[in-house]
Design an enzyme around this catalytic site. Structure first.
Site, PDB file in Angstrom:
ATOM      1  N   PHE A  62       0.649  -1.601   0.047  1.00 10.48           N
ATOM      2  CA  PHE A  62      -0.340  -0.038  -0.263  1.00 10.48           C
ATOM      3  C   PHE A  62       1.158   1.448   0.247  1.00 10.48           C
ATOM      4  O   PHE A  62       0.961   2.069   0.450  1.00 10.48           O
ATOM      5  CB  PHE A  62      -1.571  -0.643   0.835  1.00 10.48           C
ATOM      6  CG  PHE A  62      -2.040   0.700   1.180  1.00 10.48           C
ATOM      7  CD1 PHE A  62      -2.806   0.565   0.107  1.00 10.48           C
ATOM      8  CD2 PHE A  62      -2.554   1.331   1.947  1.00 10.48           C
ATOM      9  CE1 PHE A  62      -3.950   1.437  -0.448  1.00 10.48           C
ATOM     10  CE2 PHE A  62      -4.208   2.100   1.661  1.00 10.48           C
ATOM     11  CZ  PHE A  62      -4.811   1.815   0.769  1.00 10.48           C
ATOM     12  N   THR A  74       3.208  -4.649  -4.136  1.00 12.26           N
ATOM     13  CA  THR A  74       5.187  -4.547  -3.182  1.00 12.26           C
ATOM     14  C   THR A  74       6.000  -3.827  -3.587  1.00 12.26           C
ATOM     15  O   THR A  74       5.630  -4.759  -4.909  1.00 12.26           O
ATOM     16  CB  THR A  74       5.856  -5.899  -2.465  1.00 12.26           C
ATOM     17  OG1 THR A  74       5.066  -7.267  -3.614  1.00 12.26           O
ATOM     18  CG2 THR A  74       4.032  -6.454  -1.708  1.00 12.26           C
ATOM     19  N   LYS A 128       8.050  -7.281  -9.861  1.00  8.58           N
ATOM     20  CA  LYS A 128       8.843  -7.205 -11.351  1.00  8.58           C
ATOM     21  C   LYS A 128      10.193  -9.028 -11.042  1.00  8.58           C
ATOM     22  O   LYS A 128      10.133  -9.346 -11.810  1.00  8.58           O
ATOM     23  CB  LYS A 128       9.427  -6.309 -12.617  1.00  8.58           C
ATOM     24  CG  LYS A 128       9.334  -5.227 -12.837  1.00  8.58           C
ATOM     25  CD  LYS A 128       9.501  -4.103 -13.121  1.00  8.58           C
ATOM     26  CE  LYS A 128       9.321  -3.350 -12.115  1.00  8.58           C
ATOM     27  NZ  LYS A 128       9.755  -1.982 -12.070  1.00  8.58           N
ATOM     28  N   VAL A 179       5.718  -3.652 -17.476  1.00  6.40           N
ATOM     29  CA  VAL A 179       6.686  -3.156 -18.720  1.00  6.40           C
ATOM     30  C   VAL A 179       5.638  -2.222 -18.879  1.00  6.40           C
ATOM     31  O   VAL A 179       4.188  -2.411 -19.707  1.00  6.40           O
ATOM     32  CB  VAL A 179       6.440  -4.245 -19.621  1.00  6.40           C
ATOM     33  CG1 VAL A 179       7.098  -3.515 -20.544  1.00  6.40           C
ATOM     34  CG2 VAL A 179       7.188  -5.643 -18.743  1.00  6.40           C
ATOM     35  N   GLY A 194       4.702   0.838 -17.321  1.00  7.38           N
ATOM     36  CA  GLY A 194       3.674   1.637 -16.441  1.00  7.38           C
ATOM     37  C   GLY A 194       2.529   1.050 -16.987  1.00  7.38           C
ATOM     38  O   GLY A 194       1.816   0.115 -16.842  1.00  7.38           O
ATOM     39  N   GLU A 219      12.443   2.623  -8.201  1.00  7.95           N
ATOM     40  CA  GLU A 219      12.113   2.182  -7.298  1.00  7.95           C
ATOM     41  C   GLU A 219      12.082   2.386  -5.418  1.00  7.95           C
ATOM     42  O   GLU A 219      13.372   3.358  -5.614  1.00  7.95           O
ATOM     43  CB  GLU A 219      13.112   0.428  -7.580  1.00  7.95           C
ATOM     44  CG  GLU A 219      12.879   0.176  -8.890  1.00  7.95           C
ATOM     45  CD  GLU A 219      11.074  -0.200  -9.724  1.00  7.95           C
ATOM     46  OE1 GLU A 219      11.490  -1.232  -8.796  1.00  7.95           O
ATOM     47  OE2 GLU A 219      10.905   0.005 -10.457  1.00  7.95           O
ATOM     48  N   ASP A 252      16.529  -2.421 -13.421  1.00  6.93           N
ATOM     49  CA  ASP A 252      14.697  -2.888 -13.639  1.00  6.93           C
ATOM     50  C   ASP A 252      14.278  -2.877 -15.054  1.00  6.93           C
ATOM     51  O   ASP A 252      13.916  -3.798 -15.664  1.00  6.93           O
ATOM     52  CB  ASP A 252      13.938  -1.820 -13.344  1.00  6.93           C
ATOM     53  CG  ASP A 252      13.277  -1.070 -13.586  1.00  6.93           C
ATOM     54  OD1 ASP A 252      12.260  -2.160 -13.033  1.00  6.93           O
ATOM     55  OD2 ASP A 252      12.723  -0.188 -14.579  1.00  6.93           O
ATOM     56  N   LYS A 268      12.688  -5.946 -17.005  1.00  3.81           N
ATOM     57  CA  LYS A 268      11.524  -5.724 -17.751  1.00  3.81           C
ATOM     58  C   LYS A 268      11.725  -6.504 -19.408  1.00  3.81           C
ATOM     59  O   LYS A 268      10.718  -7.111 -20.041  1.00  3.81           O
ATOM     60  CB  LYS A 268      11.215  -4.318 -18.333  1.00  3.81           C
ATOM     61  CG  LYS A 268      10.514  -4.034 -16.805  1.00  3.81           C
ATOM     62  CD  LYS A 268      10.721  -2.333 -16.999  1.00  3.81           C
ATOM     63  CE  LYS A 268       9.877  -1.183 -15.661  1.00  3.81           C
ATOM     64  NZ  LYS A 268       9.904  -0.395 -15.410  1.00  3.81           N
ATOM     65  N   GLY A 280       5.396   5.903 -13.003  1.00  6.16           N
ATOM     66  CA  GLY A 280       4.182   6.877 -11.901  1.00  6.16           C
ATOM     67  C   GLY A 280       3.254   5.873 -11.358  1.00  6.16           C
ATOM     68  O   GLY A 280       3.101   4.563 -11.950  1.00  6.16           O
TER      69      GLY A 280
END
Ligand code: HSE
Length: 341
Positions: free
Chosen positions: A8, A100, A129, A156, A158, A213, A224, A228, A319
């Site tokens: 959250f 998470t 990911k 991948v 956003g 991140e 990252d 992806k 975002g």
């Protein structure tokens, strides 16, 4: 539709806001009445079988507290350390959503959450990911074996439907190769360096805006983008690969002077991920006029297909709200598929 929400932070809260703002529309257009029956944050968890009040939860987070403080129609709540994941995932719910933070070394704890959810018959949506980058082939196999939908649009691009574009819109064509910018934070930093900002100021700005991140070295050092790339290579090009198959490096050593020299010649530096004979993520010189040469947090991927030639999809790659919109897309698809059963 009952949902268990793991995580959250920025994305989880954006998803809650999106559900609140779209609730009428979700019901009239798709017949979805989402009910979040449990939320787990870094410190605690709360369960309400009748559904949690999202406004109250968001208010708690605004006051920088844990969801553990929630006290309205609660079935059970407690500290995160005392949570039995097996018990939690036995709750009546159609879907588990995992937002998470990514751990690209072991995939944990998300990997265990996902496998446990699948074994308990929950459909899974993940924006994380780590598990996919490390165990894509076996997770897909596990989901298929248990007849579970495992969705990961948010991993991948956003909110930009890069995976769906290649998987559905290019159906029937053969994608031979792909290359692109898959990390919004590094692209934001490089764009700002082009405009004269130094590396650390640009990074701090990206952190504040929620693009980076939880551990920003995952962005800067190429992990990252590599994760992806693994997801794209598996899903779009049927390669059975994981993180260890990607050769990657990041943008830490790029100097403003080097960038300035290239700019004068009509080039710039971008962190490019590519899948052809091999999988690689590296800073590359790119012509300013190349369609891949996008700015800010934009992502761009060029697919090289047998019949349609080169196609480039561009959109916001990071975002909270953008990522939440991809999760909502997955949720709608799960609802549509459940409706067919
Ligand atoms: N840190 C990631 C990025 C977030 O900057 O692209 C979206 O996956």
């Amino acid at each position: 539709m009952r949902i268990i929400l793991f995580g959250f932070g920025i994305v989880g809260q954006s998803f809650a806001k999106l559900l609140l703002s779209r609730s009428d529309d979700l019901y009239t257009r798709y017949g979805i009445k989402p009910r979040i029956v449990s939320v787990i944050d870094s410190k605690g968890y709360v369960i309400s079988q009748t559904g949690l009040d999202l406004e109250r939860l968001l208010q708690i987070k605004k006051n920088r507290k844990s969801v553990y403080e929630y006290d309205y129609n609660v079935t059970l709540k407690g500290l995160r350390d005392e949570l039995d994941i097996d018990d939690l995932l036995s709750l009546d719910a159609e879907c588990m959503i995992d937002v998470t933070p990514s751990n690209l070394k072991s995939g944990e704890p998300s990997l265990s959450y996902i496998t446990t959810a699948i074994k308990h018959g929950k459909n899974v949506i993940t924006a994380n990911k780590g598990p996919l980058a490390l165990a894509f082939p076996s997770l897909i196999e596990l989901a298929r074996y248990n007849n579970i939908m495992l969705k990961f649009s948010a991993t991948v691009g956003g909110g930009t439907p890069i995976l769906e574009f290649a998987k559905h819109c290019l159906k029937g064509d053969d994608i031979r190769a792909l290359r692109g910018i898959l990390n919004g934070t590094t692209n934001y930093i490089l764009t700002n360096m082009e405009n004269g900002l130094d590396f650390n100021d640009a990074l701090n700005d990206a952190k504040e805006k929620g693009y980076a991140e939880a551990d920003p070295s995952l962005d800067i050092d190429g992990y990252d983008a590599a994760a992806k790339l693994v997801i794209l290579a598996n899903w779009i090009m049927n390669r059975k690969v994981t993180m260890k198959d990607v050769e990657f490096s990041g943008i830490r050593d790029i100097k403003k002077e080097e960038m300035n020299k290239l700019l004068k010649k009509g080039y710039t530096i971008k962190l490019i991920a590519e899948c052809n004979d091999q999988l690689a993520v590296k800073p590359r010189e790119v012509l300013k006029s190349d369609p891949l040469c996008v700015n800010g947090t934009l992502n761009a991927v060029t697919f090289v297909s047998e019949h349609s030639g080169e196609l480039t999809i561009i959109g916001k790659g990071a975002g909270g709200m953008e990522t939440a919109s991809a999760i909502l897309r997955d949720l709608i698809e799960i609802r549509e598929d459940l409706g067919k059963i």
